[in-house]
Write a protein that holds these residues in place. Structure first.
Motif, PDB file in Angstrom:
ATOM      1  N   LYS A 273     -38.911 -28.058  31.408  1.00  8.15           N
ATOM      2  CA  LYS A 273     -39.373 -29.421  31.431  1.00  8.15           C
ATOM      3  C   LYS A 273     -38.326 -30.011  29.972  1.00  8.15           C
ATOM      4  O   LYS A 273     -39.094 -29.626  28.908  1.00  8.15           O
ATOM      5  CB  LYS A 273     -39.953 -29.809  32.047  1.00  8.15           C
ATOM      6  CG  LYS A 273     -40.066 -30.028  33.373  1.00  8.15           C
ATOM      7  CD  LYS A 273     -42.074 -30.447  33.823  1.00  8.15           C
ATOM      8  CE  LYS A 273     -42.550 -30.180  35.319  1.00  8.15           C
ATOM      9  NZ  LYS A 273     -43.562 -30.107  35.373  1.00  8.15           N
ATOM     10  N   LYS A 274     -37.620 -31.143  30.067  1.00  7.25           N
ATOM     11  CA  LYS A 274     -37.766 -31.542  28.864  1.00  7.25           C
ATOM     12  C   LYS A 274     -37.781 -33.645  28.833  1.00  7.25           C
ATOM     13  O   LYS A 274     -37.585 -33.678  29.843  1.00  7.25           O
ATOM     14  CB  LYS A 274     -36.065 -31.533  28.779  1.00  7.25           C
ATOM     15  CG  LYS A 274     -35.700 -30.440  27.970  1.00  7.25           C
ATOM     16  CD  LYS A 274     -34.065 -30.394  28.150  1.00  7.25           C
ATOM     17  CE  LYS A 274     -33.523 -28.289  27.821  1.00  7.25           C
ATOM     18  NZ  LYS A 274     -32.554 -29.257  28.096  1.00  7.25           N
ATOM     19  N   ARG A 275     -38.274 -33.931  27.923  1.00  2.00           N
ATOM     20  CA  ARG A 275     -38.030 -35.388  27.613  1.00  2.00           C
ATOM     21  C   ARG A 275     -37.446 -35.552  26.962  1.00  2.00           C
ATOM     22  O   ARG A 275     -37.669 -35.276  25.198  1.00  2.00           O
ATOM     23  CB  ARG A 275     -39.621 -35.649  27.502  1.00  2.00           C
ATOM     24  CG  ARG A 275     -40.708 -35.260  26.874  1.00  2.00           C
ATOM     25  CD  ARG A 275     -41.692 -35.918  26.606  1.00  2.00           C
ATOM     26  NE  ARG A 275     -42.481 -35.990  25.660  1.00  2.00           N
ATOM     27  CZ  ARG A 275     -43.835 -34.716  25.883  1.00  2.00           C
ATOM     28  NH1 ARG A 275     -44.383 -34.252  27.278  1.00  2.00           N
ATOM     29  NH2 ARG A 275     -44.148 -34.678  24.970  1.00  2.00           N
ATOM     30  N   LEU A 276     -37.128 -36.396  26.347  1.00  2.00           N
ATOM     31  CA  LEU A 276     -36.375 -37.204  25.777  1.00  2.00           C
ATOM     32  C   LEU A 276     -37.280 -38.734  25.158  1.00  2.00           C
ATOM     33  O   LEU A 276     -37.855 -39.093  25.645  1.00  2.00           O
ATOM     34  CB  LEU A 276     -35.216 -38.361  26.151  1.00  2.00           C
ATOM     35  CG  LEU A 276     -34.100 -38.532  25.083  1.00  2.00           C
ATOM     36  CD1 LEU A 276     -33.934 -37.816  24.531  1.00  2.00           C
ATOM     37  CD2 LEU A 276     -33.036 -39.517  25.288  1.00  2.00           C
ATOM     38  N   VAL A 277     -37.317 -37.921  23.295  1.00  2.00           N
ATOM     39  CA  VAL A 277     -38.480 -38.922  22.138  1.00  2.00           C
ATOM     40  C   VAL A 277     -37.909 -39.737  21.666  1.00  2.00           C
ATOM     41  O   VAL A 277     -37.163 -38.899  20.807  1.00  2.00           O
ATOM     42  CB  VAL A 277     -39.949 -38.410  21.944  1.00  2.00           C
ATOM     43  CG1 VAL A 277     -40.257 -38.946  21.847  1.00  2.00           C
ATOM     44  CG2 VAL A 277     -40.492 -37.881  23.383  1.00  2.00           C
TER      45      VAL A 277
ATOM     46  N   HIS B  43     -31.596 -38.102  30.564  1.00  2.00           N
ATOM     47  CA  HIS B  43     -31.425 -37.690  29.588  1.00  2.00           C
ATOM     48  C   HIS B  43     -30.130 -38.218  28.857  1.00  2.00           C
ATOM     49  O   HIS B  43     -29.706 -38.721  27.960  1.00  2.00           O
ATOM     50  CB  HIS B  43     -32.074 -36.251  29.045  1.00  2.00           C
ATOM     51  CG  HIS B  43     -32.770 -36.089  29.311  1.00  2.00           C
ATOM     52  ND1 HIS B  43     -33.989 -34.857  29.120  1.00  2.00           N
ATOM     53  CD2 HIS B  43     -34.246 -36.901  29.596  1.00  2.00           C
ATOM     54  CE1 HIS B  43     -35.270 -35.140  29.891  1.00  2.00           C
ATOM     55  NE2 HIS B  43     -35.609 -35.957  30.063  1.00  2.00           N
ATOM     56  N   LYS B  44     -28.945 -37.204  29.504  1.00  2.00           N
ATOM     57  CA  LYS B  44     -28.095 -37.581  29.020  1.00  2.00           C
ATOM     58  C   LYS B  44     -27.135 -38.983  28.917  1.00  2.00           C
ATOM     59  O   LYS B  44     -27.301 -38.962  27.461  1.00  2.00           O
ATOM     60  CB  LYS B  44     -27.172 -36.846  30.224  1.00  2.00           C
ATOM     61  CG  LYS B  44     -25.315 -36.193  29.177  1.00  2.00           C
ATOM     62  CD  LYS B  44     -25.045 -35.250  30.002  1.00  2.00           C
ATOM     63  CE  LYS B  44     -23.441 -34.878  30.193  1.00  2.00           C
ATOM     64  NZ  LYS B  44     -23.170 -35.894  30.334  1.00  2.00           N
TER      65      LYS B  44
ATOM     66  N   VAL C 124     -37.475 -32.683  23.567  1.00  2.20           N
ATOM     67  CA  VAL C 124     -38.734 -31.991  23.496  1.00  2.20           C
ATOM     68  C   VAL C 124     -38.505 -31.029  25.167  1.00  2.20           C
ATOM     69  O   VAL C 124     -38.837 -32.526  25.858  1.00  2.20           O
ATOM     70  CB  VAL C 124     -40.269 -32.820  23.471  1.00  2.20           C
ATOM     71  CG1 VAL C 124     -41.598 -32.043  23.516  1.00  2.20           C
ATOM     72  CG2 VAL C 124     -40.145 -33.620  21.937  1.00  2.20           C
ATOM     73  N   GLU C 125     -38.961 -30.109  24.729  1.00  2.00           N
ATOM     74  CA  GLU C 125     -39.664 -29.268  26.480  1.00  2.00           C
ATOM     75  C   GLU C 125     -40.447 -29.213  26.035  1.00  2.00           C
ATOM     76  O   GLU C 125     -41.301 -29.770  25.052  1.00  2.00           O
ATOM     77  CB  GLU C 125     -38.506 -27.843  25.841  1.00  2.00           C
ATOM     78  CG  GLU C 125     -37.287 -28.116  25.135  1.00  2.00           C
ATOM     79  CD  GLU C 125     -36.503 -26.687  25.479  1.00  2.00           C
ATOM     80  OE1 GLU C 125     -37.497 -26.013  27.093  1.00  2.00           O
ATOM     81  OE2 GLU C 125     -35.212 -26.412  25.697  1.00  2.00           O
ATOM     82  N   PHE C 126     -40.964 -29.389  27.209  1.00  2.00           N
ATOM     83  CA  PHE C 126     -42.684 -28.888  27.672  1.00  2.00           C
ATOM     84  C   PHE C 126     -42.890 -28.088  29.209  1.00  2.00           C
ATOM     85  O   PHE C 126     -41.648 -28.908  30.149  1.00  2.00           O
ATOM     86  CB  PHE C 126     -43.281 -30.222  27.660  1.00  2.00           C
ATOM     87  CG  PHE C 126     -42.330 -31.571  28.697  1.00  2.00           C
ATOM     88  CD1 PHE C 126     -41.789 -31.796  28.716  1.00  2.00           C
ATOM     89  CD2 PHE C 126     -43.850 -31.565  29.864  1.00  2.00           C
ATOM     90  CE1 PHE C 126     -41.386 -32.974  29.705  1.00  2.00           C
ATOM     91  CE2 PHE C 126     -43.681 -32.692  30.928  1.00  2.00           C
ATOM     92  CZ  PHE C 126     -42.180 -32.908  30.768  1.00  2.00           C
TER      93      PHE C 126
END
Ligand code: ADP
Ligand code: MG
Length: 702
Positions: free
Chosen positions: A81-85, A103-104, A75-77
């Protein structure tokens, strides 16, 4: 176990290595094996319990849940910035797992639809529970390892968590450490202590603090380690005090002479309280010995410290010495000057006042009289510390309200002579006994714990701003009875401008509600010139004005017995000790006095406790204990600089009883074997020497 094994650099521990070693050093101050074993958990959780998703509550403690990941998305925010959900489910519901970093790596290692155990803190957002950066393990792996009902949770930092040094990793390191050292930690306390107190061994304590076998074993481990920590600190403090007594010579005031006796027999303005008598005796004995006195005199506001200081000064004069009294503000110095001059009026003593506003011509006279010894008592502010101020023979320095002066300033005063003067520090901010003991070893503290007779306890109430009209009506009634009123506004540095505006607005509206010519109002704040402050204070003290609107300038020491009401505006913004100090400005006369705490309706839970405490007690020591609980020792006056309170496991508030016990044993031990040379104290001595080499906790205490 051999000392050198404990000295091994932490990166040599299997599973640590240079990279993590660096992290441990920087983030947790763990350099060596010995530091790791002394890195204690701050709590324990039950790893035998598994939660279901529909049982989750918005709590802060960790939970573990069995389930599987069925979906992963990025999810980009915000910008870049990204988060993994990940969506995580069990048979009762679903929740989200969230990663903000790595993340990776995580994306690659996550497997869909495999049964795993997650562990971490949950919070809820828009009705969905989520867990950020959970620890994860395949259920099959998880079942192989031992679970305990009390798994240690160690203090951590964000950096550590982000770099993968999770609680599980720390536990693994700890296990490795116990493996490599074979838990051969050697005993540090003498056998007789262990037997007498039924302590468990050092070895057992260390094992059980990290890997408790049962809650009983944990309790025993905690007791043993807390006792040991406090015991060694007490040994250090008391030893330091003894050494100082031996090393620093003082002027022995051997005689009780004419000035003291004449005052005591013929001119006491009132009968001394028993507490005052006891304290004077303590001071007399202390100054009569060959060592320098360094004593803290604690007594609540109005307990009568001034006369104790005065009589101590008379002892100095009787022995051919001079004395001085230093106060934190000009107003207070002035008041002391008037007060002491009044007490000394029948004696043939030369008392002078020296402050920033003393005129040059007067200064010169004072300097000369000080040097030729014809001036006996000098009272003043910081001005006393100037280089030009040279005493012929300063024998006693009294410092009022200690927390306003730094240690450096105090030692400046005492460098004025070859043999340092005796030092008496007076404070109305009671230091809770527990704190005093951990800081000073409690040896040189005198306490006036009794108020002069006939005082009516101040009645304290808490009122909301919306009730102001009623409060004003009450003030008018009091003024009609001839009483005077203080109204105090907060002035706290960060928001000085705003506060000043509040004060001026308050002054204006009070002027409207209490108009001239019926009422007259004084104002006092830090921005006024000293001369103006003084004249306003004087007008109020002489009863020419009814109300004194002020900032906390008046907090310290001001004495107007006819003032019977203290209104504290925005009381929620003051700390407890300050509220107590302010309240102490009233209740000095024969009339019933009142303190009214004005606040808005919105109060934090701490503010509520502060208001309730003020309303329920007038006892400064009780208030100080609550303050200590609310704020923790680090915040209390002066203790910030003190390394003493960097306790690893004990808590001076919660472990008061253990502190007392440790202290008594330390005193007893040093009484019997001050140098710790008896064979049964050999280990103890070695540990002690090692400790004192490491940290110089003594700098703080002057
Ligand atoms: P503090 O400890 O706050 O400095 P002070 O020394 O200013 O207190 O004393 C407060 C008031 O109590 C003063 O007016 C003082 O004269 C009076 N006082 C002090 N000791 C006694 C006593 N034993 N009996 C009656 N009044 C006393
Ligand atoms: Mg005082």
């Amino acid at each position: 176990m051999q000392q050198n094994l404990l000295q091994t650099p932490i990166e040599y521990l299997k599973g640590v290595g240079p990279h993590r070693g660096e992290l441990l050093r920087k983030e947790l101050g763990i350099h060596k094996y010995g530091d790791l074993v002394n890195f204690f958990p701050n709590r324990y959780i039950d790893r035998t319990r598994y939660y279901k998703i529909n049982e989750l509550q918005n709590t802060t403690s960790e939970v573990q849940i069995i389930g599987k990941i069925i979906h992963i998305k990025t999810v980009e925010f915000g910008k870049n910035k990204k988060r993994l959900v990940a969506t995580f489910v069990d048979d009762t519901g679903q929740m989200e797992l969230v990663w903000f970093q790595g993340h990776k790596w995580i994306r690659e290692s996550l497997k869909l639809n495999e049964v795993i155990v997650i562990f971490g803190k949950c919070s809820s957002f828009n009705g969905t529970f989520n867990m950020a950066h959970p620890e994860m393990e395949l259920l099959s792996e998880h079942q192989k390892s031992l679970r305990s009902a009390m798994q240690a949770i160690y203090p951590s930092t964000e950096t550590l968590a982000n770099r993968g040094v999770s609680n599980r990793v720390i536990i693994k390191m700890m296990q490795q450490l116990f493996l490599e050292t074979q838990n051969l930690f050697s005993e540090t306390l003498p056998d007789y202590l262990i037997n007498e107190l039924k302590l468990i061994s050092k070895k057992a304590a260390l094992f059980n603090i990290h890997f408790p076998k049962s809650s009983e074993a944990l309790a025993k481990a905690q007791f043993r380690l807390k006792f040991e920590e406090l015991f060694f600190i007490q040994l250090q403090l008391i030893t330091k005090n003894l050494i100082q007594k031996h090393k620093i010579k003082g002027h022995p005031f051997t005689s009780v002479g004419q000035h003291f006796n004449d005052f005591y027999q013929n001119h006491l303005p009132f009968e001394l309280t028993n507490a005052q008598k006891r304290v004077i005796k303590e001071i007399r004995t202390d100054m009569g010995s060959n060592a320098q006195m360094n004593r803290l005199l604690q007594g609540d506001v109005g307990s009568g410290k001034t006369i104790v200081a005065f009589m101590s000064m008379l002892l100095a004069i009787d022995n051919g010495f001079q004395a001085c009294l230093m106060a934190p503000t000009e107003i207070l110095a002035n008041q002391h000057f008037l007060g002491l001059s009044e007490l000394a009026k029948t004696a043939n003593i030369n008392i002078q006042l020296l402050t920033g506003s003393t005129k040059t011509a007067d200064r010169k006279i004072i300097h000369e009289a000080l040097e030729d010894g014809s001036l006996h008592i000098l009272i003043g502010t910081h001005a006393l510390l100037e280089d030009k101020v040279q005493f012929k023979n300063l024998g006693l320095a009294v410092i009022d309200e200690q927390h306003r002066f730094g240690v450096e300033q105090r030692s400046k005063l005492w460098k004025k002579n070859e043999i340092p003067p005796h030092v008496l520090v007076m404070t109305a901010t009671p230091i809770p006994r527990t704190l005093a003991m951990s800081l000073y070893g409690d040896l040189d503290i005198s306490v006036i714990d009794e108020l002069p007779p006939g005082r009516k306890p101040i009645q304290t109430v808490h009122r909301f701003d919306s009730n102001r009209l009623k409060v004003w009506k009450f003030l008018k009634d009091e003024i009609a009875l001839g009483r005077q009123i203080y109204i105090v506004y907060p002035l706290i540095q960060e928001s000085e401008k705003m506060d000043f505006k509040d004060l001026m607005d308050g002054y204006e509206s009070i002027s409207r509600d209490f108009p001239l010519p019926q009422y007259s109002i004084s104002i006092l704040h830090g921005k006024m010139k000293p001369a103006d402050k003084e004249s306003e204070m004087k007008r109020f003290a002489e009863g020419k004005t009814n109300i004194m609107v002020a900032t906390t300038v008046i907090e310290v020491g001001v004495n107007v017995p006819n003032a019977s009401v203290m209104i504290i505006e925005s009381a929620e913004r003051f700390g407890l000790s300050q509220l107590h100090q302010l309240r102490g400005r009233v209740g000095r006369g024969a009339e019933q006095s009142y303190c009214i705490l004005m606040t808005s309706h919105k109060l934090s839970s701490d503010s509520k406790i502060r208001m309730e405490t003020m309303v329920s007690t007038n006892d400064g020591f009780e208030i100080a204990e609550v303050d200590l609980k609310l704020r923790g020792p680090g915040d209390l006056m002066g203790t910030q600089q003190s390394g003493v309170l960097n306790l690893q496991i004990a808590d001076i508030v919660k472990d008061k009883d253990i502190l007392l016990l440790a202290r008594n044993y330390a005193i007893q031990l040093l009484r019997e074997d001050a140098s710790m040379h008896k064979p049964e104290h050999a280990t103890l001595r070695a540990v002690f020497i090692e400790m004192t080499k490491k940290k110089n906790i003594w700098n703080y205490i002057s």
